[in-house]
Design a protein around this motif. Structure first.
Motif, PDB file in Angstrom:
ATOM      1  N   SER A 241       7.677   4.579   3.991  1.00  0.00           N
ATOM      2  CA  SER A 241       7.102   5.921   4.008  1.00  0.00           C
ATOM      3  C   SER A 241       7.075   6.410   2.571  1.00  0.00           C
ATOM      4  O   SER A 241       7.555   5.716   1.664  1.00  0.00           O
ATOM      5  N   THR A 309      -2.483   5.093   4.560  1.00  0.00           N
ATOM      6  CA  THR A 309      -2.497   4.387   5.847  1.00  0.00           C
ATOM      7  C   THR A 309      -2.407   2.875   5.631  1.00  0.00           C
ATOM      8  O   THR A 309      -2.889   2.342   4.622  1.00  0.00           O
ATOM      9  N   THR A 320       4.813   2.851  10.212  1.00  0.00           N
ATOM     10  CA  THR A 320       4.788   3.209  11.632  1.00  0.00           C
ATOM     11  C   THR A 320       3.866   4.390  11.884  1.00  0.00           C
ATOM     12  O   THR A 320       3.404   4.594  13.005  1.00  0.00           O
ATOM     13  N   ALA A 321       3.591   5.180  10.853  1.00  0.00           N
ATOM     14  CA  ALA A 321       2.684   6.326  10.975  1.00  0.00           C
ATOM     15  C   ALA A 321       2.077   6.610   9.610  1.00  0.00           C
ATOM     16  O   ALA A 321       2.652   6.266   8.567  1.00  0.00           O
ATOM     17  N   ASP A 322       0.888   7.222   9.630  1.00  0.00           N
ATOM     18  CA  ASP A 322       0.264   7.612   8.367  1.00  0.00           C
ATOM     19  C   ASP A 322       1.133   8.651   7.663  1.00  0.00           C
ATOM     20  O   ASP A 322       1.847   9.433   8.291  1.00  0.00           O
TER      21      ASP A 322
END
Length: 350
Positions: A241, A309, A320-322
């Motif tokens: 992240s 992304t 796992t997520a933008d």
């Protein structure tokens, strides 16, 4: 040949020949090949000198080793002492411990260990699979007499207390492992004052992450030549992240990730209001930051929304997520933009 015998299935040699150049030397040829990394016991009996004096039965060990070349992180920087003072329990001297993560025997002789400013040369040593070697200055050899597998280094680099590079190169100056550390790697403000090593948590990780390091939890302040006190070989399965943005110049920003990145392409980045993304460049050696350059300068005072992304870390774990982050390029202050608005020149005592 009957005067000689070796264990581990070798038995007596098929041939025993006196050396023509030196008759105190006997060359033995065995019928079976030696096994790499195996220690054998050779027993010698009933050998006589020219006067007929027989030797007592003697058993001597020998180890057959064929070193292999090392690839990236086959030998890793696994622990280091950059600030040995104040004394906690180890020698009052800097050291770097390396660990062989491969299944090969690797010859460290002539390798280099360095920091951001200088390199030293490692002395003669072969490191086996899952073995440690503690690299020390030649002047500190007596201080590490209690540490197994300590290896002297000529011109051992002086490591900065508050942050530096550590680089391990083979004899051809090919980088085998490297890192850039700072005080945050201790994860404990008390240990930042010195006396504790910084240990790697999982030496088998494919790449360097600050999150894979911690201050030693050993009461002596470190674990030279034994398993690290914080050791955990659980594989990394979490994707990266992103935590912050730094404005580098009018058309470039620097994005910081939570761990070392694999690759990041222009296609992984979008910005709104829309500006073309010109390039993405990982910042070495940690590869935990990426410089993003745009096709045009960013406007002051505009709130930009950056979206990342599809990026993976160096272990191959995908996001796992933008990640969406906002930032603003500030205006440059001019005369009159700020006013001194309140002054406390005589604070009330107490």
């Amino acid at each position: 040949t009957g005067n000689y015998s070796a264990d581990n299935g070798l038995g007596s040699p098929s041939n025993a020949t006196l050396s023509g150049a030196d008759p105190t030397v006997v060359n033995l040829t065995f019928g079976s090949q030696f096994t790499n990394g195996t220690t054998y016991q050779l027993t010698v009996s009933n050998i006589e000198d020219l006067a007929g004096n027989a030797i007592a039965i003697v058993t001597e060990p020998f180890t057959y080793i064929v070193p292999s070349p090392a690839g990236l992180r086959d030998v890793v920087i696994n622990e280091f002492m950059c600030d040995p003072t104040p004394f906690v329990g180890l020698a009052d001297a800097e050291f770097v411990e390396v660990f062989n993560t491969s299944q090969n025997f690797i010859d460290l002789t002539g390798w280099k260990i360095g920091d951001a400013s200088s390199f030293g040369t490692i002395g003669s040593h072969v490191i086996g699979p899952n073995e440690y070697a503690v690299l020390i200055s030649t002047t500190d050899e007596a201080l590490f007499s209690f540490v197994p597998n300590s290896v002297t280094v000529t011109s051992f680099p002086s490591l900065n207390n508050s942050g530096d590079d550590i680089i391990l190169q083979d004899a051809n100056e090919v980088v085998i492992d490297q890192l850039t550390y700072d005080l945050s790697w201790y994860g404990d403000e008390d240990k930042e004052d010195g006396g504790y090593t910084i240990e790697q948590i999982n030496p088998f990780a494919s790449c360097i992450n600050a999150s894979n390091w911690s201050g030693s939890e050993d009461p002596n302040g470190g674990t030279p030549s034994v398993q690290n006190s914080v050791y955990d070989d659980t594989p990394d399965t979490e994707g990266p992240s992103f935590s912050g943005i730094e404005i580098i110049d009018a058309d470039t920003i620097r994005l910081t990730a939570t761990e070392t990145l694999g690759t990041i392409a222009v296609s992984n980045v979008t910005i709104n209001p829309i500006i073309g993304v010109n390039s993405t460049t990982l910042v070495s050696p940690s590869n935990q930051q990426v410089d993003i350059a745009f096709d045009a300068p960013l406007d002051s005072g505009v709130v930009y929304t950056l979206t990342i992304t599809g990026v993976s870390d160096c272990e191959g774990n995908a996001q796992t997520a933008d990640t969406t982050l906002e930032f603003v390029v500030p205006f440059t202050a001019d005369s009159g933009s700020f006013a001194i608005n309140e002054v406390l020149f005589n604070p009330y005592t107490g």
